[in-house]
Design a protein around this motif. Structure first.
Motif, PDB file in Angstrom:
ATOM      1  N   GLY A 144     -11.048  -5.897   8.694  1.00 23.08           N
ATOM      2  CA  GLY A 144      -9.951  -6.642   8.085  1.00 23.08           C
ATOM      3  C   GLY A 144      -8.629  -5.955   8.326  1.00 23.08           C
ATOM      4  N   LEU A 145      -7.536  -6.689   8.157  1.00 26.72           N
ATOM      5  CA  LEU A 145      -6.195  -6.123   8.280  1.00 26.72           C
ATOM      6  C   LEU A 145      -5.452  -6.331   6.972  1.00 26.72           C
ATOM      7  CD1 LEU A 145      -4.186  -4.767  10.332  1.00 26.72           C
ATOM      8  CD2 LEU A 145      -3.162  -7.040  10.565  1.00 26.72           C
ATOM      9  N   LEU A 146      -4.866  -5.246   6.474  1.00 27.59           N
ATOM     10  CA  LEU A 146      -4.070  -5.268   5.263  1.00 27.59           C
ATOM     11  C   LEU A 146      -2.640  -4.903   5.620  1.00 27.59           C
ATOM     12  CD1 LEU A 146      -4.277  -5.407   2.078  1.00 27.59           C
ATOM     13  CD2 LEU A 146      -4.537  -2.919   2.146  1.00 27.59           C
ATOM     14  N   THR A 147      -1.667  -5.644   5.094  1.00 33.82           N
ATOM     15  CA  THR A 147      -0.262  -5.359   5.355  1.00 33.82           C
ATOM     16  C   THR A 147       0.461  -5.124   4.025  1.00 33.82           C
ATOM     17  OG1 THR A 147       0.512  -7.648   5.200  1.00 33.82           O
ATOM     18  CG2 THR A 147      -0.336  -6.905   7.344  1.00 33.82           C
ATOM     19  N   ARG A 148       1.735  -4.796   4.128  1.00 33.78           N
ATOM     20  CA  ARG A 148       2.536  -4.617   2.919  1.00 33.78           C
ATOM     21  C   ARG A 148       2.466  -5.872   2.043  1.00 33.78           C
ATOM     22  NH1 ARG A 148       6.498  -1.419   1.524  1.00 33.78           N
ATOM     23  NH2 ARG A 148       6.619  -0.502   3.605  1.00 33.78           N
ATOM     24  N   GLY A 149       2.576  -7.035   2.670  1.00 36.91           N
ATOM     25  CA  GLY A 149       2.612  -8.271   1.901  1.00 36.91           C
ATOM     26  C   GLY A 149       1.308  -8.601   1.201  1.00 36.91           C
ATOM     27  N   VAL A 166      -2.445   1.615  11.023  1.00 40.00           N
ATOM     28  CA  VAL A 166      -1.845   1.370  12.335  1.00 40.00           C
ATOM     29  C   VAL A 166      -0.361   1.705  12.292  1.00 40.00           C
ATOM     30  CG1 VAL A 166      -1.500  -0.311  14.180  1.00 40.00           C
ATOM     31  CG2 VAL A 166      -3.463  -0.544  12.648  1.00 40.00           C
ATOM     32  N   THR A 167       0.306   1.259  11.237  1.00 44.86           N
ATOM     33  CA  THR A 167       1.733   1.526  11.034  1.00 44.86           C
ATOM     34  C   THR A 167       1.966   1.881   9.579  1.00 44.86           C
ATOM     35  OG1 THR A 167       2.175  -0.822  10.604  1.00 44.86           O
ATOM     36  CG2 THR A 167       2.461  -0.058  12.875  1.00 44.86           C
ATOM     37  N   GLY A 168       3.026   2.619   9.330  1.00 49.64           N
ATOM     38  CA  GLY A 168       3.411   2.949   7.970  1.00 49.64           C
ATOM     39  C   GLY A 168       2.564   4.036   7.326  1.00 49.64           C
ATOM     40  N   HIS A 169       3.028   4.496   6.168  1.00 50.03           N
ATOM     41  CA  HIS A 169       2.294   5.466   5.373  1.00 50.03           C
ATOM     42  C   HIS A 169       1.715   4.748   4.151  1.00 50.03           C
ATOM     43  CE1 HIS A 169       4.538   8.192   7.924  1.00 50.03           C
ATOM     44  NE2 HIS A 169       3.804   9.190   7.481  1.00 50.03           N
ATOM     45  N   TRP A 170       0.478   5.083   3.814  1.00 52.67           N
ATOM     46  CA  TRP A 170      -0.257   4.352   2.789  1.00 52.67           C
ATOM     47  C   TRP A 170      -0.724   5.268   1.665  1.00 52.67           C
ATOM     48  CZ3 TRP A 170      -1.480  -0.949   2.695  1.00 52.67           C
ATOM     49  CH2 TRP A 170      -1.000  -1.666   3.797  1.00 52.67           C
ATOM     50  N   ASN A 171      -0.404   4.893   0.440  1.00 54.82           N
ATOM     51  CA  ASN A 171      -0.993   5.544  -0.719  1.00 54.82           C
ATOM     52  C   ASN A 171      -2.407   5.019  -0.909  1.00 54.82           C
ATOM     53  OD1 ASN A 171       1.163   7.144  -1.733  1.00 54.82           O
ATOM     54  ND2 ASN A 171       2.128   5.315  -2.590  1.00 54.82           N
ATOM     55  N   VAL A 172      -3.357   5.912  -1.004  1.00 53.53           N
ATOM     56  CA  VAL A 172      -4.721   5.529  -1.359  1.00 53.53           C
ATOM     57  C   VAL A 172      -5.032   6.181  -2.696  1.00 53.53           C
ATOM     58  CG1 VAL A 172      -7.149   5.534  -0.703  1.00 53.53           C
ATOM     59  CG2 VAL A 172      -5.372   5.399   1.061  1.00 53.53           C
ATOM     60  N   VAL A 173      -5.404   5.362  -3.663  1.00 51.94           N
ATOM     61  CA  VAL A 173      -5.676   5.834  -5.018  1.00 51.94           C
ATOM     62  C   VAL A 173      -7.102   5.444  -5.389  1.00 51.94           C
ATOM     63  CG1 VAL A 173      -4.943   5.738  -7.428  1.00 51.94           C
ATOM     64  CG2 VAL A 173      -3.240   5.476  -5.597  1.00 51.94           C
ATOM     65  N   TRP A 174      -7.840   6.368  -5.993  1.00 52.38           N
ATOM     66  CA  TRP A 174      -9.198   6.054  -6.400  1.00 52.38           C
ATOM     67  C   TRP A 174      -9.424   6.503  -7.848  1.00 52.38           C
ATOM     68  CZ3 TRP A 174      -7.795   9.536  -2.667  1.00 52.38           C
ATOM     69  CH2 TRP A 174      -8.053  10.894  -2.912  1.00 52.38           C
ATOM     70  N   ALA A 175     -10.313   5.784  -8.515  1.00 51.66           N
ATOM     71  CA  ALA A 175     -10.631   6.074  -9.909  1.00 51.66           C
ATOM     72  C   ALA A 175     -11.745   7.113  -9.981  1.00 51.66           C
ATOM     73  CB  ALA A 175     -11.056   4.793 -10.620  1.00 51.66           C
ATOM     74  N   GLY A 176     -11.890   7.705 -11.124  1.00 47.47           N
ATOM     75  CA  GLY A 176     -12.968   8.650 -11.328  1.00 47.47           C
ATOM     76  C   GLY A 176     -14.260   7.942 -11.695  1.00 47.47           C
ATOM     77  N   ASN A 177     -15.392   8.564 -11.345  1.00 47.99           N
ATOM     78  CA  ASN A 177     -16.700   8.090 -11.794  1.00 47.99           C
ATOM     79  C   ASN A 177     -17.608   9.306 -11.996  1.00 47.99           C
ATOM     80  OD1 ASN A 177     -17.527   8.833  -9.202  1.00 47.99           O
ATOM     81  ND2 ASN A 177     -17.669   6.720  -8.455  1.00 47.99           N
ATOM     82  N   ASP A 178     -18.898   9.105 -12.064  1.00 45.59           N
ATOM     83  CA  ASP A 178     -19.810  10.216 -12.322  1.00 45.59           C
ATOM     84  C   ASP A 178     -19.860  11.228 -11.181  1.00 45.59           C
ATOM     85  OD1 ASP A 178     -20.454   9.181 -14.776  1.00 45.59           O
ATOM     86  OD2 ASP A 178     -22.261   8.148 -14.066  1.00 45.59           O
ATOM     87  N   GLY A 214       9.476  -0.341   5.430  1.00 45.71           N
ATOM     88  CA  GLY A 214       9.213  -0.566   6.843  1.00 45.71           C
ATOM     89  C   GLY A 214       7.865  -1.221   7.079  1.00 45.71           C
ATOM     90  N   ASP A 215       7.560  -1.469   8.352  1.00 46.75           N
ATOM     91  CA  ASP A 215       6.303  -2.110   8.704  1.00 46.75           C
ATOM     92  C   ASP A 215       5.124  -1.241   8.268  1.00 46.75           C
ATOM     93  OD1 ASP A 215       4.485  -3.930   9.914  1.00 46.75           O
ATOM     94  OD2 ASP A 215       4.413  -2.654  11.701  1.00 46.75           O
TER      95      ASP A 215
END
Length: 331
Positions: free
Chosen positions: A245-250, A268-280, A311-312
């Motif tokens: 799949g492709l995910l964009t800003r929009g 592919v482009t841009g900088h991405w925050n990746v956030v994850w929740a805690g679990n066991d 930006g893109d």
């Protein structure tokens, strides 16, 4: 299982572009002029390298392999085939893909972000036709990547003339380093003419419409909701054992989700925050991914990704489906 600390829990599942370890002797054409300057990277899974020197960054099974090829201008990857799916997207550079027994049945030129779901069962090769070092990212179907590479006969013959011999077990021996086939081990046999006739020769017009998708077309589709690029109901309809799949800003959101299988994020482009929740098993945390980085997200872990700068911004997302590993080309 105790929770791992935030410093270490995801470190082994994130491969930074700058930390990628190349192998320059991964395949049989490593000494062949025109192909002797390429670099091969195995990021997730065992890959298909024929060299023990190949470094594997993440060994956890995902149902697919992630790799990359880095090549300077005018460097090519020789004609080969796989038994499972092979999908490429361009991270940087300008690339010509070609296919057929002699590489003249068809061709297409891909730019940054373009993606090619190469039909299974045809010989294919590619070369960097840009002005700078370029990188293409690859997804191979299955955990064992189909058991290796099938080379066009002329590739094996050319390699032998330049000191490399491939054994019937798929292992390389370099006569320039004083290596020889062990006693009782035969060289990889060349495909016979009858066997070669089983490899299709589709033309450009046969392949491109159903197997190539352009970045900016996909970007437009993913403006509001993520676009399924490769999958049973994707832009490129196929069941290769994984979905892309492709995910964009929009279409990004801070709302978390999870998958029942490991998934992979590849900007592919841009900088991405990746956030994850805690679990066991994992403490909550976050990181920033840049183009060329690869992150494996554990199954069952709530997470999200959204751009961290203006930006893109677009990233490819890969997750296994458990389907058969790619359909063979049919007329």
């Amino acid at each position: 299982m105790d929770k791992m600390t935030n410093d270490t829990q995801m470190a082994d599942r994130i491969v930074r572009y700058g930390a990628l370890k190349p192998c320059k002797t991964a395949f049989i054409d490593a000494h062949t002029p025109g192909s002797d300057r390429k670099e091969n990277f195995t990021i997730i899974g065992g890959g298909v390298s024929e060299s023990p020197d190949q470094h594997v960054h993440i060994t956890l099974p995902h149902g697919f392999n992630i790799g990359a090829a880095g090549q300077p201008p005018n460097c090519r990857n020789s004609l080969h085939s796989h038994r499972t799916a092979e999908v490429f997207f361009v991270l940087s550079g300008r690339w010509r893909f070609f296919w057929g027994r002699w590489g003249d049945a068809g061709e297409v030129v891909l730019e940054k972000g373009d993606i090619f779901n190469i039909p299974t069962g045809i010989f294919r090769g590619f070369e960097n036709i840009g002005d700078d070092y370029g990188m293409i990212m690859a997804v191979l179907g299955g955990d064992d990547a189909g058991g290796g590479v099938i080379w066009a006969p002329q590739v094996i013959e050319d390699a032998r003339d330049h000191g490399l011999i491939l054994s019937e077990e798929g292992k390389l021996y370099d006569s320039k380093q004083g290596e020889h086939l062990p006693e009782g081990i035969s060289p990889m046999p060349l495909l016979s003419e009858d066997e070669l006739r089983a490899f299709p020769e589709p033309g450009t017009r046969d392949v491109v419409p159903g197997y190539v998708a352009r970045y900016w077309d996909l970007h437009a589709l993913a403006d509001r909701t993520p676009a399924l690029v490769i999958g049973e109901n994707g832009v490129l309809r196929d069941k290769p054992g994984f979905e892309v799949g492709l995910l964009t800003r929009g279409s990004s959101t801070e709302e978390m989700h999870r998958h029942d299988r490991p998934s992979v994020l590849m900007p592919v482009t841009g900088h991405w925050n990746v956030v994850w929740a805690g679990n066991d098993s994992y403490s909550a945390g976050e990181t920033v991914l840049a183009p060329g980085d690869t992150m494996s997200v554990p199954e069952g872990l709530d997470h999200t990704a959204y751009p961290s700068m203006s930006g893109d911004a677009a990233l490819y997302h890969v997750v296994a489906t458990g389907d058969a590993p790619g359909a063979t080309w049919t007329e």
